[in-house]
Every structure is written in structure tokens, then in C-alpha cells.
Design an enzyme around this catalytic site. Structure first.
Site: not given
Ligand code: NDP
Ligand code: SSN
Length: 292
Positions: A96, A171, A239
Site C-alpha cells: 500500500t 486502496k 501511514k
Molecule cells: N497487515 C494487513 O492487514 C495488511 C497490510 N497491507 C499493506 O501491505 C504491506 C505489508 O504489510 P504487512 O505485511 O502487514 O507489514 P509488516 O510490517 O508485517 O511487513 C513489512 C515488510 O516490509 C519490509 N520492509 C520494511 N522496511 C523495509 C525496507 N526499508 N527495505 C526493505 N524491506 C522493508 C519488512 O522487512 P523486515 O522483516 O526486515 O522488517 C517486511 O518484510 C503494507 O504496505 C501494508 O499497508 C495491506 C492489506 C492488509
Molecule cells: O490495509 C489493510 C486492510 C485490512 C483489511 O482490509 O482488513
């Protein structure tokens, strides 16, 4: 599209890449903290040491990274995606981010001859595990069509929204609404409790009426128990509110409800709640109601 690279194994990336593996895809994974690849390797994934190494090996690469800074860094920095991007490869960013970030990534990828699709998702940890995400794609139509088989494994429905930026904007609009709803819901739970009502009864009443929704049903019982195990980390919701407000600025859309919700998420971050589920914004309402 049976062999893919996957960059970013956080809450979402881990579940999404696991789904691809269990459906027969050969997946090469990379994560900044490389140890997070271990569990995927146990299920058959191979590891790329850098994003560039993953791109070198795979025709299609999916990214699921925390925010604009992470999404840009993985593409443009040393050992990044661009070093090995070339004609014949496709890059699909499911993180996102805002439309500007997505456009910058698209320019980088296409300048090297690659194709680009942005495909952020609606749905959280459980839908990701169950392959029930809603995919909001935009960009190269041919790449989108080639990716549909993988999208159908990760999600229950894919939308193609046109040019790059439209997926990101959709989104952000959805998450702006969700974040505002979560704040109203938190206030309702605290108000019910403070005025002598059973918050569980409030949940039952809500569930039978016009504003029944899966988020209230799923998060409500845990919130009443102060259980904020992270499915969607609060720092990411904040964010998204920030990026949605910026989209509102660009389009002169006044969004006082979203602005107030963003303040509550910022407050929650300042209270050290950023890594908990976004429902932990409930704690800000509880804290404010204690001081009166
Ligand atoms: N969780 C949810 O319910 C949802 C999340 N999203 C979106 O999806 C994305 C991922 O979310 P989510 O999996 O929850 O997040 P997490 O915080 O669990 O994971 C984040 C990921 O990004 C990596 N990362 C962070 N900073 C850097 C960097 N500077 N360079 C390289 N890798 C980096 C982390 O690596 P490391 O492990 O090394 O920290 C990790 O793999 C986000 O944009 C979020 O907004 C969308 C829908 C639903
Ligand atoms: O970006 C996160 C969305 C979480 C959700 O749709 O439940």
C-alpha cells in the site's frame, strides 16, 4: 506464471507467498531480515540473497513491503530490483503506497524494459492466509492478465482499475474509510461501557442492524478484552490515513473525520502502540475517557 519471486515476508507477504507455494508455484523469496525466509524454505521456497538476485532468477516478481520508503528502496537502492530488471520481466507491487510512489516505481521498471502492475489488496492476515484478498490492480494490462492466475490464488476477486495510480488511490480511499470506522467503533465501545451498558450486547445489536460488518464482528470481542495481536499493524493504518489525507489535499476534498482519525492513530503511535493491531486505537479513547 508458475515461477515467481516474492520480496517482503511480513504478515501479508508470508501468507501470500505461502499460498502460491501450496498451489504449486516455484517461489524465490527475499526479505530484508533474511531469517524470515526460513519458514518458507521449509515449505519449498528458495532464497535470493538480494532483490536483484531474485529478479535475475524470475520472470515475474511480486513485492509486499511496508510503505513508500521501503517500496522505493527495494527497487532503486544498491542490489535492488532495477539492477536486473530487463525486457521480458514483470514487476507487481502489492504494497500500500501512494500514486506518486507507484508512478516512480513504474517509471524505473519501464525505463529498463520491464512491465509494471500495482496491486494493493483489501483484506488482512486471515484473508491472506485463506486466499480471500480483494486485489486492486492497475497498470500494464497484459501483465495483469498474466498475473490473474496468481491473483486468483491469493484473492477472491481482482479489479483492473486502469492506469498506474488508480489501484493505489482506491486502496487509500478504502483504508481511509476503514480507519475512520475503527475510531467511531472504539468510541462506541467506550461510550457503552462508561454509560453502564455491556459492550458485548452492543456488538450483538450492531451485528443485526444496517451497520453490521465483518470488521466489527471480528475485532470487537478482542478489543473488549484489550487484545490487539497484530493482523494489520497500527503504524501501517496511520501511514494509509496520512497518504489518504494527502490525496484529499491534492483534490481539495475536506475530510475532517479522517483528519481526526489520523490524529488518534498518531496519538496511539506516540503511546508505543504502532506494532499492535490498528484496533489498538481503542486505547486512545480509553485513556482520554479516564482523565475526565
Ligand atoms: N497487515 C494487513 O492487514 C495488511 C497490510 N497491507 C499493506 O501491505 C504491506 C505489508 O504489510 P504487512 O505485511 O502487514 O507489514 P509488516 O510490517 O508485517 O511487513 C513489512 C515488510 O516490509 C519490509 N520492509 C520494511 N522496511 C523495509 C525496507 N526499508 N527495505 C526493505 N524491506 C522493508 C519488512 O522487512 P523486515 O522483516 O526486515 O522488517 C517486511 O518484510 C503494507 O504496505 C501494508 O499497508 C495491506 C492489506 C492488509
Ligand atoms: O490495509 C489493510 C486492510 C485490512 C483489511 O482490509 O482488513
Amino acid at each position: 506464471m508458475e515461477e515467481v519471486g516474492f520480496l517482503g515476508l511480513g504478515i501479508m507477504g508470508k501468507a501470500m507467498s505461502m499460498n502460491l507455494i501450496t498451489h504449486g508455484y516455484k517461489v524465490t523469496v527475499w526479505n530484508r531480515t533474511l531469517s524470515k525466509c526460513d519458514e518458507l524454505v521449509k515449505h519449498g521456497a528458495t532464497v535470493g540473497e538480494t532483490p536483484a538476485a531474485v529478479v535475475k532468477k524470475c520472470k515475474y516478481i511480486i513485492a509486499m513491503l511496508s510503505d513508500p520508503a521501503a517500496a522505493l528502496s527495494v527497487v532503486f537502492d544498491k542490489d535492488g530490483v532495477l539492477e536486473q530488471m530487463c525486457s521480458g520481466k514483470g514487476y507487481i507491487d502489492m504494497s500500500t503506497v501512494d500514486a506518486d510512489t507507484s508512478s516512480k516505481i513504474c517509471e524505473g521498471i519501464t525505463s529498463k524494459g520491464g512491465r509494471f502492475v500495482e496491486a494493493p489488496v483489501s483484506g488482512s492476515k486471515k484473508p491472506a492466509e485463506d486466499g480471500q484478498l480483494v486485489i486492486l490492480a492497475a497498470g500494464d494490462k497484459g501483465l495483469y492478465e498474466e498475473a490473474l492466475q496468481a491473483f486468483d490464488i491469493m484473492g477472491k476477486k481482482s479489479f483492473y482499475l486502469g492506469g498506474v495510480g488508480n489501484g493505489a488511490k482506491m486502496k487509500l480511499v478504502v483504508n481511509m474509510i476503514m480507519g475512520s470506522m475503527m475510531n467511531a467503533f472504539s468510541e462506541g465501545i467506550v461510550l457503552a461501557d462508561k454509560s453502564g451498558l455491556d459492550p458485548h450486547t452492543l456488538l450483538d445489536v450492531l451485528d443485526l442492524g444496517a451497520i453490521a460488518n465483518p470488521m466489527f464482528k471480528m475485532k470487537g470481542p478482542a478489543m473488549i478484552k484489550d487484545d490487539y495481536a497484530p493482523a494489520f499493524p497500527l503504524k501501517h493504518q496511520q501511514k494509509d490515513m496520512r497518504l489518504a489525507l494527502s490525496l484529499g489535499d491534492e483534490n481539495a476534498v475536506s475530510m475532517p473525520v479522517a483528519a481526526a482519525s489520523n490524529e488518534a492513530f498518531k496519538k496511539a503511535r506516540s503511546m508505543g502502540l504502532g506494532d499492535l493491531d490498528f484496533s489498538a486505537v481503542h486505547e486512545t479513547v480509553k485513556a482520554a475517557s479516564k482523565s475526565t
